[in-house]
Scaffold this motif. Structure first.
Motif, short mmCIF file in Angstrom:
data_model
loop_
_atom_site.label_atom_id
_atom_site.label_comp_id
_atom_site.label_asym_id
_atom_site.label_seq_id
_atom_site.Cartn_x
_atom_site.Cartn_y
_atom_site.Cartn_z
N THR A 230 0.87 -1.07 -0.05
CA THR A 230 -0.08 -0.21 0.02
C THR A 230 0.91 1.16 -0.09
OG1 THR A 230 -1.68 -1.05 1.13
CG2 THR A 230 -2.14 1.23 1.36
N PHE A 231 1.99 1.33 0.93
CA PHE A 231 2.69 2.32 0.79
C PHE A 231 3.43 2.74 -0.48
CE2 PHE A 231 7.12 3.98 1.64
CZ PHE A 231 6.74 5.49 2.02
N ILE A 232 3.84 1.58 -1.10
CA ILE A 232 4.68 1.79 -2.45
C ILE A 232 3.65 2.16 -3.55
CG2 ILE A 232 5.80 0.43 -4.38
CD1 ILE A 232 7.01 -1.35 -2.03
N LEU A 233 2.61 1.81 -3.37
CA LEU A 233 1.53 2.22 -4.47
C LEU A 233 1.27 3.48 -4.24
CD1 LEU A 233 -0.57 -1.01 -4.80
CD2 LEU A 233 0.94 -0.03 -6.37
N ASN A 234 0.94 4.03 -3.09
CA ASN A 234 0.64 5.43 -2.83
C ASN A 234 1.68 6.73 -3.01
OD1 ASN A 234 -2.02 4.75 -2.31
ND2 ASN A 234 -1.68 4.45 0.06
N GLN A 235 3.01 5.99 -3.25
CA GLN A 235 3.90 7.07 -3.50
C GLN A 235 3.75 7.79 -5.02
OE1 GLN A 235 5.61 8.13 -0.62
NE2 GLN A 235 4.12 6.85 0.03
N PRO A 236 4.45 8.65 -5.30
CA PRO A 236 4.30 9.22 -6.73
C PRO A 236 5.28 8.24 -7.44
CG PRO A 236 5.27 10.95 -5.11
CD PRO A 236 5.08 9.69 -4.48
N SER A 237 4.92 8.32 -8.56
CA SER A 237 5.40 6.99 -9.54
C SER A 237 6.74 7.52 -10.00
CB SER A 237 4.45 6.95 -10.86
OG SER A 237 4.99 6.08 -11.86
N LYS A 238 7.72 6.85 -9.87
CA LYS A 238 9.12 7.14 -10.31
C LYS A 238 9.84 5.85 -10.71
CE LYS A 238 10.37 8.88 -6.34
NZ LYS A 238 11.02 9.74 -5.22
N GLU A 239 10.86 6.31 -11.64
CA GLU A 239 11.23 5.04 -12.36
C GLU A 239 12.12 4.36 -11.40
OE1 GLU A 239 14.48 4.21 -16.00
OE2 GLU A 239 13.69 6.28 -15.64
N GLU A 240 12.85 4.76 -10.58
CA GLU A 240 13.53 4.03 -9.47
C GLU A 240 12.66 3.57 -8.21
OE1 GLU A 240 13.91 8.46 -8.12
OE2 GLU A 240 13.68 7.55 -10.03
N GLY A 241 11.40 3.92 -8.34
CA GLY A 241 10.75 3.19 -7.29
C GLY A 241 10.66 4.04 -6.08
N VAL A 242 10.78 3.12 -4.76
CA VAL A 242 10.70 3.66 -3.45
C VAL A 242 11.67 3.11 -2.68
CG1 VAL A 242 9.46 3.82 -1.24
CG2 VAL A 242 7.99 3.81 -3.58
N HIS A 243 12.74 3.83 -2.14
CA HIS A 243 13.78 3.28 -1.46
C HIS A 243 13.33 2.69 -0.01
CE1 HIS A 243 17.69 3.48 1.13
NE2 HIS A 243 18.00 3.70 0.31
N VAL A 244 14.07 1.61 0.40
CA VAL A 244 13.79 0.78 1.54
C VAL A 244 13.91 1.59 2.78
CG1 VAL A 244 16.13 0.02 1.82
CG2 VAL A 244 14.17 -1.43 2.82
N GLY A 245 14.50 2.59 2.91
CA GLY A 245 14.44 3.31 4.11
C GLY A 245 13.25 4.24 4.37
N SER A 246 12.57 4.72 3.08
CA SER A 246 11.09 5.33 3.24
C SER A 246 10.12 4.25 3.81
CB SER A 246 10.77 5.92 2.00
OG SER A 246 11.76 6.78 1.56
N ILE A 247 10.34 3.08 3.22
CA ILE A 247 9.31 1.88 3.60
C ILE A 247 9.58 1.71 5.15
CG2 ILE A 247 8.78 -0.38 3.25
CD1 ILE A 247 9.92 0.04 0.19
N ALA A 248 10.73 1.59 5.53
CA ALA A 248 10.96 1.02 6.98
C ALA A 248 10.28 2.10 7.84
CB ALA A 248 12.47 1.14 7.18
N ARG A 249 10.51 3.68 7.48
CA ARG A 249 9.91 4.49 8.47
C ARG A 249 8.63 4.53 8.37
NH1 ARG A 249 14.65 6.80 6.86
NH2 ARG A 249 13.92 7.56 4.98
N ALA A 250 7.88 4.28 7.23
CA ALA A 250 6.50 4.44 7.21
C ALA A 250 5.63 3.11 7.71
CB ALA A 250 6.18 4.50 5.54
#
Length: 284
Positions: A230-250
């Motif tokens: 859910t968190f990844i899908l709700n982030q702005p669409s970027k070619e590089e995706g979402v960093h694991v650090g952002s996922i961990a904090r969220a």
């Protein structure tokens, strides 16, 4: 701020978190072949920080990139008072205090380079210095692995650095100020701008401000895996995706638990890595 660019000395960087203009003295920064370009941009970006900000930076795991307020850190620069110096055959260790905290800076000696008297040989205890390099961790102690170090040229540089660090931090949090003649109401918040063009071409990309996405197809997943998706899908669409650090904090939880959940999602074909092993996207 171009009139202050000489404060960076031979680090070759301007104000506001720019790029190192010379060839990289830091070695390879790419974690995988596909991420070479992006990782090179991050490695060459220089951000002014206070010691407290360096102490507040986080890593999702020991091999992950350093993150501060959901922004990846490349090279950093700090100005501080030299509390003590420990000189050894291969390196010098400086204890720095800038009024916000203390941190070590370790500078390795290159015997093939002649010191002109304006570098490390001119640094004494009680003086102020500028250090540029990368944030590192050894055991439980973090330090700056200094690639450039020199005495501060004037008292104004100390105040300039603190103001610049605050300015850059506010730009990431609230967006760049409007340009001359631009209506403030039309200025785009920094957090809504994706890609390296955000602040004067900086490589830092803000990783927040989400939109709502339908995630009902993943409702059968365990709670942690569902939360990650859910968190990844709700982030702005970027070619590089979402960093694991952002996922961990969220999503919270231990690094091991999150790593295991991401591994399970990859095994199930629901997420995949992009530019390196620390960035993830949801499979279509």
């Amino acid at each position: 701020m171009s009139q202050f660019n000489d404060y960076y000395g031979n680090s070759g960087a301007g104000g506001g978190g720019g790029f190192m203009t010379s060839g990289s003295p830091y070695g390879s920064a790419s974690g995988s072949p596909g991420g070479a370009s992006r990782k090179s941009e991050i490695a060459h970006s220089l951000r002014p920080l206070t010691v407290l900000q360096l102490l507040n930076a986080t890593q999702a795991h020991s091999d992950a990139e350093w993150m501060l307020d959901d922004t990846e850190l490349g090279q950093v620069t700090v100005v501080g008072h030299v509390v003590s110096i420990q000189s050894q055959a291969t390196n010098n260790l400086y204890w720095l205090d800038d009024g916000t905290g203390r941190i070590e800076a370790r500078h390795w000696i290159d015997s093939s380079i002649e010191d002109s008297g304006t570098g490390s040989s001119a640094i004494t205890e009680g003086s102020y210095i500028r250090v540029s390099g990368a944030l590192k961790m050894f055991g439980s102690k973090r330090y700056v692995n200094a690639t450039h170090i020199r005495p501060v040229k004037s008292p104004h540089e100390i105040y300039f650095h603190l103001l610049e660090a605050m300015t850059v931090t506010l730009i990431w949090a609230k967006g760049a100020p409007p340009r001359a003649g631009q209506n403030p109401s039309t200025a785009i918040p920094q957090a809504q701008v994706a890609g390296p063009s955000a602040v004067g071409g900086s490589a830092y990309a803000v990783q927040s401000h989400s939109t709502t996405t339908n995630t009902s197809q993943y409702s059968h997943l365990p709670k942690l895996e569902y939360t990650i998706i859910t968190f990844i899908l709700n982030q702005p669409s970027k070619e590089e995706g979402v960093h694991v650090g952002s996922i961990a904090r969220a999503v919270g939880g231990s690094a091991v638990t999150i790593s295991n959940a991401l591994d399970k999602l990859m095994d199930d074909g629901l997420v995949f890595t992009t530019i390196d092993d620390s960035h993830f996207k949801v499979a279509d």
